[in-house]
Design a protein around this motif. Structure first.
Motif, PDB file in Angstrom:
ATOM      1  N   UNK A 141      17.266  10.953  32.720  1.00 43.64           N
ATOM      2  CA  UNK A 141      17.836  12.063  33.213  1.00 43.64           C
ATOM      3  C   UNK A 141      17.663  12.378  34.725  1.00 43.64           C
ATOM      4  N   UNK A 142      18.746  12.566  35.525  1.00 41.61           N
ATOM      5  CA  UNK A 142      18.544  12.756  36.969  1.00 41.61           C
ATOM      6  C   UNK A 142      18.718  14.245  37.275  1.00 41.61           C
ATOM      7  N   UNK A 143      19.856  14.877  36.758  1.00 34.25           N
ATOM      8  CA  UNK A 143      20.115  16.402  37.090  1.00 34.25           C
ATOM      9  C   UNK A 143      20.779  16.899  36.103  1.00 34.25           C
ATOM     10  N   UNK A 144      20.739  18.233  36.013  1.00 32.90           N
ATOM     11  CA  UNK A 144      21.711  18.925  35.187  1.00 32.90           C
ATOM     12  C   UNK A 144      22.583  19.955  35.860  1.00 32.90           C
ATOM     13  N   UNK A 145      23.831  20.346  35.328  1.00 33.56           N
ATOM     14  CA  UNK A 145      24.800  21.249  35.851  1.00 33.56           C
ATOM     15  C   UNK A 145      25.373  22.034  35.005  1.00 33.56           C
ATOM     16  N   UNK A 146      25.196  23.342  35.374  1.00 34.79           N
ATOM     17  CA  UNK A 146      25.612  24.438  33.879  1.00 34.79           C
ATOM     18  C   UNK A 146      26.959  24.897  34.744  1.00 34.79           C
ATOM     19  N   UNK A 147      28.058  24.872  34.017  1.00 33.10           N
ATOM     20  CA  UNK A 147      29.313  25.283  34.710  1.00 33.10           C
ATOM     21  C   UNK A 147      29.904  26.316  33.608  1.00 33.10           C
ATOM     22  N   UNK A 148      30.169  27.512  33.970  1.00 33.82           N
ATOM     23  CA  UNK A 148      30.484  28.717  33.278  1.00 33.82           C
ATOM     24  C   UNK A 148      32.072  28.864  33.249  1.00 33.82           C
ATOM     25  N   UNK A 149      32.875  28.852  32.364  1.00 26.50           N
ATOM     26  CA  UNK A 149      34.313  29.084  32.345  1.00 26.50           C
ATOM     27  C   UNK A 149      34.536  30.438  31.739  1.00 26.50           C
ATOM     28  N   UNK A 150      35.522  31.401  32.777  1.00 25.05           N
ATOM     29  CA  UNK A 150      35.651  32.592  32.215  1.00 25.05           C
ATOM     30  C   UNK A 150      36.604  32.543  30.870  1.00 25.05           C
ATOM     31  N   UNK A 151      37.040  33.677  30.420  1.00 29.43           N
ATOM     32  CA  UNK A 151      37.981  33.819  29.446  1.00 29.43           C
ATOM     33  C   UNK A 151      39.194  34.550  29.843  1.00 29.43           C
ATOM     34  N   UNK A 152      40.323  34.313  29.314  1.00 32.38           N
ATOM     35  CA  UNK A 152      41.437  35.239  29.901  1.00 32.38           C
ATOM     36  C   UNK A 152      41.349  36.676  29.447  1.00 32.38           C
TER      37      UNK A 152
END
Length: 247
Positions: A141-152
């Motif tokens: 493992x080199x890196x973690x990225x957290x991506x939050x997607x909004x809701x309609x």
């Protein structure tokens, strides 16, 4: 749609947590440095999209013959992960559903991995794990990225939001959940302090014209009167000259 939607592009890359290859890695320090540099350039983003979707009305097929009556709006997110190459690979984990997918550079198009997220009626977090694809330290493992997607936002389609689109809880997509009572209380407060802001552009122009006339009514009426008198006088003179020529 009752609201004009311009494809507005939304980019949210949050909680970017670099994770260095550990000291016991089988890769050399130079290889580790290169992997960290590659992983650091990886970006995750999304774009809110919509499209028309045709559907068959099995129950009321005879009611509407127009094809437009069989069209619905489909909303989704287009997720892009950029700067992918052969040195790394990814796992993309949906923290809500538990679904996990692995992507290699072979799955990328010009270094971009794209996929559609269709469950836009709940806030979703994706965890993107970047791993080494180097033969000497493959799978580290080199890196973690957290991506939050909004809701309609269900209130976005409420007629009340047509006139108060500046209200934060009237936006098409939201990044937090809220109750009906919270929406109503905030809406009433916003409406009471933003009455002028919610005028349409056409109404604003009309109001400016009316205000200008009221502020300068005397001058405008005098000028208009002068123009009318001048026009009548000119017409009378021309008529008299025409008659004198005839005589």
């Amino acid at each position: 749609m009752k609201k004009s939607l311009s494809r507005v592009i939304i980019v949210l890359v949050s909680f970017l947590i670099p994770c260095l290859v550990n000291a016991e890695s089988s890769c050399s320090y130079s290889e580790q440095a290169e992997l960290n540099n590659i992983a650091g350039n990886i970006k995750a983003s999304y774009t809110a999209e919509e499209r028309d979707e045709y559907y068959e009305d099995a129950i009321n097929t005879d009611i509407a013959d127009d094809e437009d009556d069989h069209m619905l709006k489909e909303y989704y997110m287009n997720v892009n992960i950029t700067n992918i190459n052969d040195s790394i690979y990814l796992t993309v984990d949906n923290k809500v559903t538990g679904e996990s997918k692995t992507y290699y550079s072979a799955n990328a198009n010009d270094g971009i991995i794209s996929f559609e997220h269709s469950d836009v009626y709940k806030i979703t977090e994706y965890e993107i794990n970047v791993y080494s694809n180097n033969a000497n330290c493959k799978g580290e493992l080199i890196r973690k990225i957290n991506l939050i997607l909004p809701m309609i936002n269900k209130y976005y389609f409420n007629s009340g939001c047509d006139d108060y689109q500046g209200y934060s809880l009237c936006q098409q997509y939201v990044t937090r959940e809220f109750t009906d009572d919270e929406f109503v209380a905030g809406f009433e407060k916003y409406k009471s302090t933003h009455t002028e802001e919610e005028e349409t552009e056409e109404t604003k122009k009309e109001n400016k014209i009316v205000k200008f006339y009221k502020d300068h009514a005397l001058v405008i009426n005098i000028i208009a009167g002068v123009i009318v008198v001048a026009g009548v006088t000119t017409a009378v003179i021309l008529i008299k000259r025409k008659r004198s020529r005839v005589l």
